[in-house]
Every structure is written in structure tokens, then in C-alpha cells.
Design an enzyme around this catalytic site. Structure first.
Site, short mmCIF file in Angstrom:
data_model
loop_
_atom_site.label_atom_id
_atom_site.label_comp_id
_atom_site.label_asym_id
_atom_site.label_seq_id
_atom_site.Cartn_x
_atom_site.Cartn_y
_atom_site.Cartn_z
N ASP A 13 61.38 -1.78 56.87
CA ASP A 13 60.59 -1.73 58.10
C ASP A 13 60.15 -0.27 58.26
O ASP A 13 60.69 0.64 57.62
CB ASP A 13 61.41 -2.23 59.29
C1 BGC Z 1 57.85 -3.32 63.10
C2 BGC Z 1 57.36 -4.22 62.00
C3 BGC Z 1 55.93 -3.89 61.68
C4 BGC Z 1 55.84 -2.42 61.29
C5 BGC Z 1 54.44 -1.96 60.96
C6 BGC Z 1 57.62 -1.85 62.81
O1 BGC Z 1 57.89 -1.09 63.92
O2 BGC Z 1 59.23 -3.54 63.33
O3 BGC Z 1 57.49 -5.56 62.36
O4 BGC Z 1 55.44 -4.73 60.68
O5 BGC Z 1 56.30 -1.63 62.38
O6 BGC Z 1 53.67 -1.89 62.09
#
Ligand code: BGC
Length: 764
Positions: A232
Site C-alpha cells: 500500500d
Molecule cells: C490506500 C490504497 C490506495 C493507495 C493509492 C492508499 O492510501 O490505502 O487503497 O490504493 O493509497 O491511492
């Protein structure tokens, strides 16, 4: 294009290999120009495309993105219980990605909705792993049918936002297997996502991005995942440990800092070059797959996708209550629409899934298109929780002179977002007050709700109609009107329980944990598994949802059964006995009867959605394999089917079983019992054929309580004495039998028992 991956790997320098394992920008993987290795672009996901085109030196806020179509969010899509619909939504998104030159769409979010308070519940599907896994798989299959990858997230057990980047979810082995991994397992096996995104948090002390058990043993070895794993955004703790554990790509860019750590690790032997090569190969395989499937001719057809968003939205709305058939509304009546969300629906949540909507449709304008005579009063501001007495009074006035009031309530943006959890389960107080005030002057009240997760409804008994419209995407207003006026017959059902109040929820005493850990003490008893076991009456049970027509369940039958393999085929006939076209979600639960191990009362093991004209009957068939009857047995660290009877229930909700069948299964080989002098007699007695071996022993002990000349063949031992005796460990026979005890007796019993167990094992 076809990349010659082996040639690339053999011509790459160590630094180049390391560089591939972290992002290039926020949204791109690294290219290596020297070798002609291209970069691919990723974007959020999951219910709309959030393409952020970064221009040099330009800072973009999270909500700045290219215009796209906002589809219904997770809970509504799951509530449709419609795999085809989820597939079609995925297909449309996949096509949009092709048109926008995006190679991986960052979704779906398949995490379990453990507590109603999780700020990100609006992105997730269900409290039940089967529903979450099935809907995720269908969505992934849809996107990937367009040769665009997905990223199943957030693996695993990311069930809260509080301290999400550091907290450790403390979960026992069985609960992980049956609940918090089962959703991912199902999705991976049924749809093979190209990538998986790790959770920020730790599970049992290990970060999601460095957990070899989840990322390698489960994902690849057990479930057959063949893509790459990415972190993530910013979830890296120790990148080198991550690569070793099976997490190939750090996202987003690392500023070359972690690349150097990888180079150093290979040089100093902490990471083998083969492991790094394997990571590079996995990334390049997906880069290659994405670019080979590139469709330059794809066009983002906004109107078409908006129309699909509306169609899907209508099938995600759950009719929770419809007393006196208050719905559908008669468009000729004087109708009051009250509440800010009638004019500006809340249709998505905050954070990384936020889309820049193409066209938002509100219920007010859409209802007028039905020719309805609608008055409107805003009633509350829609943002802050502040009672505006003037707005409230206008709403009450309007309600008084109307035939029916439809109140559009819900959670304001600030209540539900990625990054933090809700602090309570209530609607804003000003909205509850408004509903009460309107109800005081108007007997015919319908409440339409916009929220991503359950809310308390202190007024539920006093209103006749409740529609759960969730955060249903940019076309939700039109879809709500379709349902209110009956051009669409609602067919969704809750994929989560609505408790009466927060404290009724099983996680209430252990959410969101202390500073370092959150203990999942409710274990496998998540959602309906808990409410059923505790015989609690929630406000609305899992699987509940009404229709404007009536369905009958008839002729439940077993079509084929193999009791040894635990393979069962069953069928039931569903009839639309009412006056309108409708769709019914048939829920199949399995209830182990007289289970010896702790089991939920029943568990959802399949579902089907069937569309029926008035008077029409269709047969719904289900194939159940051994996993449908199994639980995770910690003694053997494997799935286990206990022999015995199981009830197969065909239900309209978890609390509305319409037809049931009982099957008897042989079950897996009986589990061996560890027999030592410490073993309790009652545990041994559970084992088949045990009584014969134990009879002399029990008789010996029994004589302590019985007259010397007691005739075991003709007289019965008092059951209380029998119960007392069986609760003792074998070694205590010494003290009970005293001078009648012979140490050889104990050894004999143990030996005989062991031999007996071997014989039983061989026989099977
Ligand atoms: C989120 C993800 C997301 C990623 C990119 C993170 O903060 O938890 O679900 O895909 O950011 O935006």
C-alpha cells in the site's frame, strides 16, 4: 509486445534490478530506458477511475483527478448479491482504463467489515468472507477481461483506520483461516488478480508488507497466485525483508533510498540475488501482460458508463422496511422531499477512492421526471451536525401539507473517510431530530439513507419505509427515484448486519484496540455469526431486503449426494407469486447439527440471484463441496469435515429460512486423541468404540461410590455418578481405586486405546 524477460534479467545490473522494485512516480513503475523496459501506470479504484496525471513540479490534492464515472461503492455492490452486475461494472472500468492508458486498477477492497465504525467500510463489501470473495472475484474477472490488471487489497486484516500504519491485528489461527483470509483466498482462486496490495497494518506482530506466511505460503503456494505483490502507498517498513517475504514492489516512489538498501543487501548476503531476480521476473511478467493486452482503440464512453452506473445503483438499494406498502409512491400524491441529500446526494466516501464525477444525478430532479408533484425543503445543512431551527421548521411545514414525506438522511462527508474511523454509530443528531419532528406532523414517512456502513435508527419503528441507498455512485439519485416510484423493484439485501446500537456489535469491546494492538476477541463470531450464536435481535439482520413482490420457495431437494466426499447437489424452486417482475436473492446457509466443536449456528455457503416475471418459477441449483461443510481444525492445521448431520437452509435472509434439508455426511477420519495419564475420561469416551476399553476402568472407579456387590450387568449406575467419574483424568484412578489399583491397569488402558485408534485409522 512480448518482452524477453530472461534476456532482460541477464543483462540488468544489480542497481537496475533493485530499482524495478520501487515505484517511479506516485502512479508508475520504473522504466529502464537502456534496455527498453517500459513503465506501466496504476490508478485507484475501486468504484471509479481516479487518474492523477502528474505534471512536473505540480502538487495534486488527493481529490484532484480526471473526470470519470462514479459507480456504486462496495457495500451496495455486495448488497446486489449479483456476480454478473459486479462483472459488468469491472468490464466497464477495465475499458475506461484502456481508454485512459492505465494498466492496473487499484481495487477491489475485499476486507471484512468487522466493526460498523471502520472509516473505510464504504469501500469494502461485507462482514462475510464468502460474499466479499465472490463479489471481488466477479469484479476482478470483469476488469481483467479487458486485459487490465487489478490489485486485490488490503491483504490482510486491514479492518480499521485508527493507527492503520502500525497497529497489529491480533487474530487466532482459525479466525484468520475462516474469516480474514477466506475472503482473499476465494477471490484469488476464482479470479487470479494480476497484483495484490498489502495491508498497512501488522497481523500478529508482522507487517502486511513483510509477511512471508501470507505473501508466499498462503497467496502463492496454497492459492496459486501468479502475479506480483505491491505495498500500500507508503506501507514499507523494511523493503529488503519485504522482497524476501514475497512483496515485490514498493509503492509509490522511494526516492532511490530503498533501492540502495536492496543493492547493499544483495552485496552483504542478506538478500540472495535469485530472490531479487524472482521479484523482477514477477514484475516484468505483469508489465508484459499489460502491454501485450493494450487496446489503443478503447474509448471512454461517459454516457454509456453513467447509464450503467444508474442501472447498477438501482440494484444496490435495499428496501429495509415497507409497512402498509407505503412504497412505491404514487406520483400523483403531494410528496415532500426533505433533506440536503435529496438535492445533492452523498454518493462516495473520502480518500483514495474519491472520483471526480462526470454527472451527479439527484433524486429531486429525477423524481420530477416521473411527473411527480414534489415539494422540497433542505431540513439540515448536510455537512455539520448543527440543528438549523429555521430549516427544520420549513421542512415540518412542508411535511404537514403533503401526503407523504421522504427524508433523505445519511452521514456527512466528514463522518466517513479513509484515514480515520467513526467515533460513534449515530446519524448526526440534527438529522434524527428532523426525522422526529417531521414524523410528529406526518404519519406517512419514508427515510432514504446514504451511508457506507450501518447507522443507528432510533426512529425505525415510527416510520413506514426505509431505503438503504448506501453511497451509490453518481447516478444514485436517479436510481433512488426509480425505486421510490416503482419502475425498479428493489432486489438488494444487506451484506452486513445492522445492529440496534454500536455496543451490540461483536467487536464493540475490542475496537479499535490500544495503541499497539487490537485483539479480535470475538474470533470467528463476526457479524451474523455472532448475533445468531447470541440469539440477539439486530435492527436488520444480514441478508435482509424486501421486494415489491412475493417469492415462494418450494421443492427443496437433494439431487445428488456423496456422503463420503461431502459432495452435495441441491435445488429449490423459486416462484414469483406477486404482481410484478422481481429478482430474488436466494441465500444458502449450512447449519451443523449437534456440532462437537465450536461452530457458528449457520454460515452462508452460496447464493444466487434469480429474475422472475409474475407467476414464473425457476429452479435454483447449488453444488456444495467439502469446504462448505468444513471448519479449520487447529489440531491438524487443516480444513476438517466432521461426520454427522447438517441442515442446508434456503433462506430469504439469515433470519428467514424458507426451506431446509438435512444431510448426513461420513466426515473426515476421526481425529486422534492424545492419550496420557492426564487425559480426561470424558474426552476418551468421545472416541468411537472407547467405552469397551474404558468399561473396566469406569467400573473400578465406580465401585468407590457403589456397594461392593453392585451388579453392573443388571443395575444402572446413577447418571450423576457417571458424569462425575467421566470428568476425571486417567491418573486419578489411583486415588479413587486405592488398594484395588494396579499400575499395570493404567498402562493397559493407554496401550489398548492407542492400538484401537490405529485400527480405526486403518479401517477408514
Ligand atoms: C490506500 C490504497 C490506495 C493507495 C493509492 C492508499 O492510501 O490505502 O487503497 O490504493 O493509497 O491511492
Amino acid at each position: 509486445m512480448k518482452l524477453d524477460i530472461d534476456r532482460f534479467i541477464s543483462s540488468m545490473t544489480l542497481t537496475e534490478k533493485a530499482s524495478l522494485c520501487s515505484g517511479f512516480t506516485n502512479w508508475h513503475t520504473k522504466p529502464i530506458e537502456r534496455l527498453g523496459i517500459p513503465s506501466i501506470m496504476v490508478a485507484d479504484g475501486p468504484h471509479g477511475l481516479r487518474k492523477q496525471e502528474l505534471k512536473e513540479n505540480e502538487f495534486q490534492m488527493i481529490h484532484d483527478s480526471a473526470v470519470s464515472v462514479g459507480f456504486p461503492t462496495g457495500p451496495g455492490l455486495a448488497a446486489s448479491f449479483d456476480r454478473d452486475l459486479a462483472f459488468r461494472m469491472g468490464e466497464a472500468l477495465g475499458n475506461e482504463c484502456q481508454a485512459e492508458n492505465i494498466q492496473i486498477l487499484l481495487g477491489p477492497g475485499a476486507n471484512i467489515k468487522r466493526s460498523p465504525l471502520c472509516g473505510r467500510n464504504f469501500e469494502y463489501y461485507s462482514e462475510d468472507p464468502l460474499v466479499a470473495g465472490e463479489i471481488a472475484a466477479a469484479w476482478i474477472n470483469g476488469v481483467q477481461s479487458k486485459n487490465v490488471g487489478t490489485s486485490l487489497k488490503h491483504f490482510a486484516a486491514n479492518n480499521q483506520e485508527t493507527r492503520r500504519m502500525a497497529i497489529s491485528a491480533e487474530i487466532d489461527e482459525r479466525t484468520l483461516r475462516e474469516i480474514y483470509w477466506a475472503n482473499f483466498e476465494r477471490a484469488v482462486k476464482k479470479s487470479k488478480p494480476w497484483t495484490v496490495m498489502t495491508a498497512y497494518n501488522k497481523t500478529n506482530g508482522v507487517y502486511g508488507s513483510e509477511n512471508a506466511e501470507t505473501l508466499t505460503a498462503r497467496l502463492r503456494e496454497d492459492w496459486g497466485f501468479d502475479g506480483f505483490v505491491m505495498t500500500d502507498w507508503g506501507a514499507v517498513n523494511d523493503h529488503v525483508a519485504g522482497i524476501a517475504a514475497g512483496c515485490e514492489l514498493e509503492m509509490p516512489a522511494s526516492g532511490k533510498f530503498t533501492d540502495q538498501l536492496v543493492v547493499d543487501a544483495v552485496r552483504n548476503g542478506r538478500l540472495s540475488e535469485e530472490t531479487l531476480d524472482c521479484a523482477v521476473r514477477r514484475i516484468l511478467t505483469i508489465v508484459d501482460r499489460a502491454l501485450s493486452g493494450r487496446d489503443e482503440s478503447a474509448v471512454f464512453n461517459y454516457e454509456k458508463d453513467h447509464a450503467l452506473a444508474r442501472e447498477i445503483a438501482a440494484d444496490t438499494i435495499v428496501l429495509l422496511k415497507n409497512d402498509g406498502a407505503i412504497l412505491p409512491l404514487n406520483p400523483k400524491a403531494e410528496i415532500a422531499f426533505i433533506g440536503a441529500y435529496a438535492a445533492a446526494p452523498r454518493f462516495q466516501g473520502g480518500g483514495s477512492s474519491h472520483t471526480n464525477a462526470f454527472r451527479i444525478e439527484n433524486a429531486l430532479d429525477s423524481a420530477r421526471a416521473y411527473g411527480a408533484n414534489i415539494g422540497y425543503a433542505q431540513g439540515f445543512s448536510g455537512e455539520a451536525d448543527e440543528t438549523d431551527l429555521k430549516m427544520q421548521a420549513q421542512a415540518v411545514e412542508l411535511a404537514k401539507k403533503s401526503d407523504v414525506a421522504v427524508i433523505f438522511a445519511g452521514l456527512p462527508d466528514s463522518f466517513e473517510s479513509e484515514g480515520y474511523d467513526r467515533t460513534h454509530m449515530r446519524l448526526p443528531d440534527c438529522q434524527n431530530a428532523l426525522i422526529r419532528a417531521v414524523r410528529a406532523v406526518q404519519p406517512n414517512v419514508v427515510v432514504v439513507l446514504h451511508n457506507g456502513s450501518p447507522v443507528e435508527m432510533p426512529w425505525a419503528a415510527d416510520v413506514d419505509g426505509i431505503l438503504e441507498a448506501y453511497l451509490g455512485g453518481e447516478a444514485i439519485g436517479a436510481a433512488v427515484s426509480d425505486v421510490l416510484f416503482g419502475s425498479v423493484n428493489p432486489s438488494a439485501k444487506l451484506a452486513e448486519t445492522f445492529p440496534t446500537h454500536l455496543e451490540q456489535n461483536p467487536s464493540a469491546l475490542n475496537f479499535p484496540g490500544d495503541s499497539k494492538t487490537v485483539e479480535y476477541r470475538e474470533g470467528i463470531f463476526v457479524g451474523y455469526r455472532y448475533y445468531d450464536a447470541k440469539k440477539l435481535e439486530p435492527l436488520f439482520p444480514f441478508g435482509h431486503g424486501l421486494s415489491y413482490t412475493e417469492f415462494q420457495y418450494r421443492n427443496a431437494r437433494i439431487e445428488e449426494i456423496d456422503p463420503v466426499a461431502a459432495d452435495v447437489r441441491v435445488a429449490v424452486d423459486i416462484t414469483n407469486a406477486g404482481p410484478r417482475f422481481g429478482k430474488e436473492v436466494v441465500e444458502l446457509y449450512i447449519a451443523p447439527l449437534k456440532a462437537k466443536k465450536k461452530r457458528p449456528v449457520q454460515e452462508l455457503r452460496d447464493f444466487a440471484k434469480v429474475a422472475l416475471e409474475p407467476g414464473e418459477t425457476k429452479t435454483v441449483r447449488f453444488s456444495l463441496g467439502r469446504r462448505a461443510f468444513a471448519y479449520w481444525e487447529t489440531e491438524i492445521h487443516d480444513w476438517y469435515v466432521a461426520g454427522g448431520e447438517y441442515e442446508i437452509r434456503f433462506s430469504a435472509s439469515s433470519r428467514d429460512c424458507r426451506a431446509a434439508l438435512t444431510v448426513r455426511l461420513n466426515g473426515d477420519p476421526i481425529l486422534p486423541i492424545e492419550i496420557t495419564p492426564d487425559t480426561l475420561v470424558c474426552d476418551l469416551l468421545e472416541y468411537p468404540g472407547a467405552d469397551e476399553i474404558l468399561t473396566p476402568l469406569i467400573r473400578g472407579i465406580a465401585l468407590t461410590f457403589l456397594p461392593e456387590n453392585f451388579d453392573f450387568d443388571s443395575e444402572k449406575i446413577d447418571p450423576t455418578i457417571l458424569n462425575m467419574m467421566t470428568g476425571v483424568p486417567l491418573h486419578s484412578m489411583r486415588s479413587w481405586m486405592q488398594d484395588r489399583f494396579d499400575p499395570q491397569m493404567l498402562e493397559n488402558v493407554i496401550d489398548q486405546f492407542k492400538r484401537h485408534m490405529e485400527k480405526v485409522a486403518k479401517r477408514r
